[in-house]
Design an enzyme around this catalytic site. Structure first.
Site, PDB file in Angstrom:
ATOM      1  N   GLY A 140      -0.447  -0.582   7.749  1.00 37.10           N
ATOM      2  CA  GLY A 140       0.952  -0.937   8.020  1.00 37.10           C
ATOM      3  C   GLY A 140       1.710  -1.372   6.777  1.00 37.10           C
ATOM      4  CB  CYS A 191      -1.047  -4.448   6.766  1.00 38.38           C
ATOM      5  SG  CYS A 191      -0.488  -3.852   8.325  1.00 38.38           S
TER       6      CYS A 191
HETATM    7  P1  XMP Z   1       4.360   0.038   9.975  1.00 34.09           P
HETATM    8  O1  XMP Z   1       3.802   0.656   8.747  1.00 34.09           O
HETATM    9  O2  XMP Z   1       4.919   1.074  10.908  1.00 34.09           O
HETATM   10  O3  XMP Z   1       3.114  -0.630  10.709  1.00 34.09           O
HETATM   11  O4  XMP Z   1       5.346  -1.045   9.687  1.00 34.09           O
HETATM   12  C1  XMP Z   1       3.219  -1.315  11.914  1.00 34.09           C
HETATM   13  C2  XMP Z   1       1.866  -1.812  12.358  1.00 34.09           C
HETATM   14  O5  XMP Z   1       1.337  -2.768  11.427  1.00 34.09           O
HETATM   15  C3  XMP Z   1       0.408  -3.612  12.111  1.00 34.09           C
HETATM   16  N1  XMP Z   1       0.691  -5.010  11.781  1.00 34.09           N
HETATM   17  C4  XMP Z   1      -0.053  -5.765  10.947  1.00 34.09           C
HETATM   18  N2  XMP Z   1      -1.208  -5.462  10.285  1.00 34.09           N
HETATM   19  N3  XMP Z   1      -1.159  -7.625   9.326  1.00 34.09           N
HETATM   20  C5  XMP Z   1      -1.761  -6.419   9.468  1.00 34.09           C
HETATM   21  O6  XMP Z   1      -2.800  -6.166   8.865  1.00 34.09           O
HETATM   22  C6  XMP Z   1      -0.023  -8.001   9.960  1.00 34.09           C
HETATM   23  O7  XMP Z   1       0.493  -9.098   9.790  1.00 34.09           O
HETATM   24  C7  XMP Z   1       0.560  -7.009  10.823  1.00 34.09           C
HETATM   25  N4  XMP Z   1       1.668  -6.989  11.621  1.00 34.09           N
HETATM   26  C8  XMP Z   1       1.708  -5.772  12.185  1.00 34.09           C
HETATM   27  C9  XMP Z   1       0.538  -3.319  13.578  1.00 34.09           C
HETATM   28  O8  XMP Z   1      -0.552  -2.527  13.974  1.00 34.09           O
HETATM   29  C10 XMP Z   1       1.852  -2.574  13.655  1.00 34.09           C
HETATM   30  O9  XMP Z   1       1.971  -1.745  14.782  1.00 34.09           O
END
Ligand code: XMP
Length: 478
Positions: free
Chosen positions: A300, A303
């Site tokens: 993500g 992330c």
């Molecule tokens: P994108 O790239 O579309 O990804 O913004 C969205 C997805 O990221 C995940 N997500 C997280 N993963 N730490 C992580 O490792 C976080 O704090 C976090 N917040 C969201 C989640 O799967 C989302 O759908």
């Protein structure tokens, strides 16, 4: 310790090799897919269950365009249920509590009610049972306000059962050349009203994804703690079409127990499990009862799991491995995170995912929660990881815990807070993503997403290939 020799790949490591195509217009290509085997979508896009992405406004926009939104879980159980209800009510073709009046009243009283409620048709009741209907047209030239309603109302009524489908309601309105169709239960009591106007509004969004009652579909995210079963119950009562069991490390006993628990109490509910990044993890969640698997550990945009924990699998390899593991049970895969452009959607689907989940690209749209900010002449909206320090502080505050400085510092964040460019309406982003996906399908010479997965051929590229793949040696001005 074991080192797996194979190199893992992600979107920027590969391209889809162009193949002979008989596609005349990419717009004609079907992007129909499944979120689960029971939930069909018209476009393979799901908005992420993040507090900066999906509440009711986003979920409504997503379902209208043929996708689905998953309402995040970082709000109280009641507030989440209200968001779900808003989606469910947004495009219902049934007015659940139509305006009505007792037949003992006069025309004057009815005119007043029409003015107050702006209703186009009033249902007339006697002993709480439907006996007539009065529309605006019926009272247009009626001047005697003392006239009893019995002498004004239409008594010959076409009615239907409250369970009527959208198609059948349309047929009845058309066949009888009427604009209003009251719904009555077996005791003759009013249970709703279908109006031609509401049905016409619905046809504005021909691709909209709906449940069997004609309501937009929506999902709800839940956690794995014991009290979360109450959240599941409330979300389903509010009308959620699927439950996403949302934890960062889905290949775990906590996730598996929660999936089993939900399955035990709600045998028919559609459950999405995740997140995982391996074939074994996928199989474990399918065995536990999941109907769809969310794949992605660390790809993500917000992330930092891979930096903080050193854990994860590059997303394309994760999708390929998990899709293979899900193949025999035909369980759909959701490629979650890391989508930055339409080419990534094409690659994710070609690699085996049935849908992609998108966070930050949608966080910049009008329909995401939060305000537009201006920085150095550019417009932005906020995005943040659900495991970021800021999200953790807010989450605790909502639950009534004001964290001490020490507690804030002790929290090991796996996400960051960020600003994303403002992108206008979600519909505009989706149009670009779907159009690009259809282009990708046309370059592979396929007509459906299933065919795409069977025929697609990936080629690995070097850093030089990647550089050549974007604009280069020019100054981009638009
Ligand atoms: P994108 O790239 O579309 O990804 O913004 C969205 C997805 O990221 C995940 N997500 C997280 N993963 N730490 C992580 O490792 C976080 O704090 C976090 N917040 C969201 C989640 O799967 C989302 O759908």
């Amino acid at each position: 310790m074991k080192i797996i020799q194979e190199t893992a790949l992600t979107y920027d490591d590969v391209l889809l090799i162009p193949q002979y195509s008989d596609v005349d217009s990419r717009r004609m290509l079907s992007t129909e897919t499944r979120l689960t085997n029971q939930i069909k979508l018209q476009i393979p896009i799901v908005s992420a269950n993040m507090d900066v992405v999906t509440e009711s406004e986003m979920a409504i926009a997503m379902a209208r365009e043929g996708g689905i939104g998953i309402i995040h879980r970082f709000l109280s159980i009641d507030a989440q249920a209200r968001e779900i209800q808003r989606v469910k009510k947004a495009e219902s073709f049934i007015v659940e509590k139509p305006v009505s009046m007792d037949v003992a009243n006069t025309l004057g009283a009815l005119k007043k009610l029409v003015e107050e409620t702006n209703a186009g048709g009033i249902l007339i009741l006697e002993n709480e049972k439907l006996v007539g209907i009065i529309t605006r047209r019926d009272i247009l030239f009626e001047e005697n306000d003392n006239k009893p309603l019995r002498d004004v109302m239409q008594k010959k009524l076409i009615t239907a059962s409250p369970e009527i489908s959208l198609k059948d309601a349309e047929k009845l309105l058309h066949q009888n050349r009427i604009e209003k169709l009251p719904l009555v239960d077996k005791d003759g009591r009013v249970a709703g009203l279908v109006t031609l106007k509401d049905i016409m509004k619905i046809t504005q969004y021909p691709k909209a994804t709906k449940d069997e009652r004609g309501r937009l579909i929506v999902g709800a995210a839940v956690g794995v703690r014991d009290k979360e079963m109450r959240r599941v119950e409330a979300a389903l009562a509010a009308g959620a079409d699927c439950i996403v069991v949302d934890i960062a490390h889905g290949d775990s006993n906590l996730e598996i127990d929660m999936i089993k628990n939900i399955r035990k109490h709600f045998p028919k509910v559609q459950i999405i499990g995740g997140n995982v990044a391996t074939a074994d993890g996928t199989k474990r969640l399918i065995d536990a009862g999941a109907d769809s698997i969310k794949v992605g550990v660390g790809p993500g945009s917000i992330c930092i799991t891979r930096q903080v924990a050193g854990s994860g699998v590059p997303q394309l390899t994760a999708i390929i491995d998990c899709a293979k593991a899900a193949e025999s049970s035909k369980t759909p895969i959701i490629a979650d995170g890391g989508i930055r452009q339409s080419g990534d959607v094409a690659k994710a689907i070609a690699a085996g995912a049935q849908t992609v989940m998108i966070g930050s690209m949608l966080a910049g749209t009008d329909e995401s929660p939060g305000m537009i900010m201006t920085r150095r002449g550019h417009r932005y909206k906020a995005s943040r990881g659900m495991a970021s320090r800021e999200a953790n502080i807010d989450r605790n505050k909502r639950e009534g815990n004001d964290l001490t400085q020490e507690e804030i510092e002790e929290y090991v964040a796996e996400g960051v807070e960020a600003a994303v460019p403002y992108r206008g309406k979600a519909r505009e982003v989706l149009t670009q993503l779907v159009g690009g996906l259809q282009s990708g399908m046309s370059y592979s010479g396929v007509h459906t997403l299933e065919e795409f997965q069977q025929k697609a051929i990936f080629v690995r590229m070097t850093g030089a290939g990647l550089k050549e793949s974007g604009p280069h040696d020019v100054e981009v001005i638009g």
